[in-house]
Design a protein around this motif. Structure first.
Motif, PDB file in Angstrom:
ATOM      1  N   GLY A 144       0.819  -1.209   0.000  1.00  0.00           N
ATOM      2  CA  GLY A 144       0.000   0.000   0.000  1.00  0.00           C
ATOM      3  C   GLY A 144       0.849   1.252   0.000  1.00  0.00           C
ATOM      4  N   ARG A 145       0.300   2.304  -0.591  1.00  0.00           N
ATOM      5  CA  ARG A 145       0.970   3.605  -0.700  1.00  0.00           C
ATOM      6  C   ARG A 145       2.302   3.505  -1.457  1.00  0.00           C
ATOM      7  N   THR A 146       2.460   2.443  -2.229  1.00  0.00           N
ATOM      8  CA  THR A 146       3.643   2.297  -3.085  1.00  0.00           C
ATOM      9  C   THR A 146       3.176   1.852  -4.464  1.00  0.00           C
ATOM     10  N   THR A 147       3.549   2.598  -5.480  1.00  0.00           N
ATOM     11  CA  THR A 147       3.244   2.245  -6.865  1.00  0.00           C
ATOM     12  C   THR A 147       4.553   2.028  -7.599  1.00  0.00           C
ATOM     13  N   ILE A 148       4.652   0.909  -8.281  1.00  0.00           N
ATOM     14  CA  ILE A 148       5.860   0.597  -9.050  1.00  0.00           C
ATOM     15  C   ILE A 148       5.462   0.366 -10.498  1.00  0.00           C
ATOM     16  N   GLN A 149       6.125   1.073 -11.394  1.00  0.00           N
ATOM     17  CA  GLN A 149       5.897   0.891 -12.829  1.00  0.00           C
ATOM     18  C   GLN A 149       7.228   0.709 -13.538  1.00  0.00           C
ATOM     19  N   VAL A 150       7.202  -0.082 -14.587  1.00  0.00           N
ATOM     20  CA  VAL A 150       8.403  -0.356 -15.371  1.00  0.00           C
ATOM     21  C   VAL A 150       8.222   0.198 -16.778  1.00  0.00           C
ATOM     22  N   VAL A 151       9.215   0.945 -17.235  1.00  0.00           N
ATOM     23  CA  VAL A 151       9.225   1.409 -18.622  1.00  0.00           C
ATOM     24  C   VAL A 151       9.892   0.311 -19.449  1.00  0.00           C
ATOM     25  N   PRO A 152       9.148  -0.387 -20.308  1.00  0.00           N
ATOM     26  CA  PRO A 152       9.712  -1.524 -21.040  1.00  0.00           C
ATOM     27  C   PRO A 152      10.670  -1.081 -22.139  1.00  0.00           C
ATOM     28  N   PHE A 153      11.521  -2.001 -22.528  1.00  0.00           N
ATOM     29  CA  PHE A 153      12.472  -1.709 -23.599  1.00  0.00           C
ATOM     30  C   PHE A 153      11.766  -1.242 -24.869  1.00  0.00           C
ATOM     31  N   HIS A 154      10.617  -1.846 -25.161  1.00  0.00           N
ATOM     32  CA  HIS A 154       9.949  -1.514 -26.415  1.00  0.00           C
ATOM     33  C   HIS A 154       9.348  -0.103 -26.417  1.00  0.00           C
ATOM     34  N   ALA A 155       9.396   0.594 -25.270  1.00  0.00           N
ATOM     35  CA  ALA A 155       8.914   1.983 -25.234  1.00  0.00           C
ATOM     36  C   ALA A 155       9.856   2.916 -25.986  1.00  0.00           C
ATOM     37  N   GLY A 156      11.088   2.442 -26.237  1.00  0.00           N
ATOM     38  CA  GLY A 156      12.051   3.273 -26.965  1.00  0.00           C
ATOM     39  C   GLY A 156      12.545   4.448 -26.145  1.00  0.00           C
ATOM     40  N   ALA A 157      12.885   5.544 -26.826  1.00  0.00           N
ATOM     41  CA  ALA A 157      13.348   6.744 -26.126  1.00  0.00           C
ATOM     42  C   ALA A 157      12.207   7.278 -25.267  1.00  0.00           C
ATOM     43  N   HIS A 158      12.563   7.775 -24.083  1.00  0.00           N
ATOM     44  CA  HIS A 158      11.523   8.266 -23.174  1.00  0.00           C
ATOM     45  C   HIS A 158      12.009   9.505 -22.431  1.00  0.00           C
ATOM     46  N   ALA A 159      11.151  10.034 -21.568  1.00  0.00           N
ATOM     47  CA  ALA A 159      11.432  11.309 -20.904  1.00  0.00           C
ATOM     48  C   ALA A 159      12.492  11.213 -19.824  1.00  0.00           C
ATOM     49  N   GLY A 160      13.005  10.004 -19.560  1.00  0.00           N
ATOM     50  CA  GLY A 160      14.024   9.856 -18.522  1.00  0.00           C
ATOM     51  C   GLY A 160      15.399   9.530 -19.067  1.00  0.00           C
ATOM     52  N   THR A 161      15.614   9.757 -20.349  1.00  0.00           N
ATOM     53  CA  THR A 161      16.901   9.383 -20.943  1.00  0.00           C
ATOM     54  C   THR A 161      18.062  10.242 -20.432  1.00  0.00           C
ATOM     55  N   THR A 162      17.765  11.359 -19.759  1.00  0.00           N
ATOM     56  CA  THR A 162      18.849  12.192 -19.232  1.00  0.00           C
ATOM     57  C   THR A 162      19.343  11.709 -17.875  1.00  0.00           C
ATOM     58  N   GLY A 163      18.629  10.768 -17.237  1.00  0.00           N
ATOM     59  CA  GLY A 163      19.115  10.221 -15.980  1.00  0.00           C
ATOM     60  C   GLY A 163      18.091  10.210 -14.864  1.00  0.00           C
ATOM     61  N   PRO A 164      18.485   9.675 -13.698  1.00  0.00           N
ATOM     62  CA  PRO A 164      17.562   9.533 -12.569  1.00  0.00           C
ATOM     63  C   PRO A 164      17.262  10.868 -11.893  1.00  0.00           C
ATOM     64  N   PHE A 165      16.114  10.912 -11.211  1.00  0.00           N
ATOM     65  CA  PHE A 165      15.768  12.094 -10.421  1.00  0.00           C
ATOM     66  C   PHE A 165      14.681  11.728  -9.425  1.00  0.00           C
ATOM     67  N   VAL A 166      14.543  12.558  -8.407  1.00  0.00           N
ATOM     68  CA  VAL A 166      13.526  12.368  -7.373  1.00  0.00           C
ATOM     69  C   VAL A 166      12.788  13.687  -7.188  1.00  0.00           C
ATOM     70  N   ILE A 167      11.467  13.613  -7.086  1.00  0.00           N
ATOM     71  CA  ILE A 167      10.649  14.786  -6.762  1.00  0.00           C
ATOM     72  C   ILE A 167      10.056  14.544  -5.378  1.00  0.00           C
ATOM     73  N   LEU A 168      10.386  15.420  -4.445  1.00  0.00           N
ATOM     74  CA  LEU A 168       9.866  15.320  -3.086  1.00  0.00           C
ATOM     75  C   LEU A 168       8.752  16.337  -2.905  1.00  0.00           C
ATOM     76  N   GLY A 169       7.577  15.863  -2.483  1.00  0.00           N
ATOM     77  CA  GLY A 169       6.434  16.742  -2.254  1.00  0.00           C
ATOM     78  C   GLY A 169       6.142  16.845  -0.764  1.00  0.00           C
TER      79      GLY A 169
END
Length: 229
Positions: A144-169
């Motif tokens: 609970g209160r945890t969501t995990i999603q995987v961006v598959p290889f077949h998605a190709g180029a995506h919005a995270g190609t510049t590297g990891p990041f964290v957004i704290l709210g």
């Protein structure tokens, strides 16, 4: 503090509550005892994370720190870019494990982790260590209160190609969201609204490119099964 409360006429339970907050503010966080291995900017991040109401984390190559097993974390430190002796590695593993305590608190933050498929396919440590790590991801998604999603290889180029990041709210309107980016040269914190918006949009696009949470867990289970064969 007491003088100010008397000046403003604050009494009763409200007064005691504010006094208790003042006492707690003087107590250093648990991470202060690890100052020998934690650079100041990262110690500041742990402080932000411990107070956050939400954590949105994108990781392209490794499992997010809040979801790592001890063995997996130990392997990432041993194989990482910094040359660390055994004691430093163990201290860092202890820090990472202690950080995860925020997920066991009654008022725990909402964690949303988006992971590139490379992170679940890369065997870190050994097949056994990696398999246990993938099982840990599946367990976390059921807590609970945890969501995990995987961006598959077949998605190709995506919005995270510049590297990891964290957004704290944060729950308080007066506390702006913070973007945290870790680099070899040091940690970067972004608080300007336009910068936070840029990363928020990128995270939203990653969520859209990723598999549905149920499909993501199925893929993680498939990767764990592959390591058993």
């Amino acid at each position: 503090m007491r003088a100010l409360l008397e000046l403003y006429g604050i009494v009763g339970a409200e007064r005691e509550g504010l006094l208790q907050l003042a006492r707690e503010a003087r107590q250093p966080g648990w991470w202060h005892s690890f100052r020998d291995v934690l650079p100041d900017p990262y110690a500041a991040y742990i402080g932000f994370e411990s107070a956050a109401a939400s954590v949105q984390n994108f990781e392209p190559l490794v499992i997010p720190g809040l979801l790592q097993t001890e063995e997996y974390a130990r392997a990432t430190f041993h194989g990482g870019p910094r040359e660390l002796d055994r004691d430093d590695v163990e201290r860092r593993v202890q820090v990472r494990s202690t950080r995860q305590g925020i997920l066991k608190q009654p008022q725990r933050p909402r964690l949303w982790a988006v992971i590139d498929e490379a992170a679940i396919r890369r065997v870190v440590g050994s097949p056994k260590i990696m398999r246990e790590q993938l099982y840990r991801l599946m367990e976390a998604a059921d807590e609970g209160r945890t969501t995990i999603q995987v961006v598959p290889f077949h998605a190709g180029a995506h919005a995270g190609t510049t590297g990891p990041f964290v957004i704290l709210g944060f729950s308080e309107p007066a506390d702006p969201n913070v973007v945290y980016i870790e680099t070899l040269a040091g940690e970067i914190y972004l608080e300007a609204p336009e910068d936070v918006t840029l990363y928020t949009v990128a995270f939203d696009r990653l969520v859209a490119a990723a598999l549905h949470p149920d499909e993501s867990l199925a893929l993680i289970g498939e990767a764990a099964k592959d390591l058993s064969e």
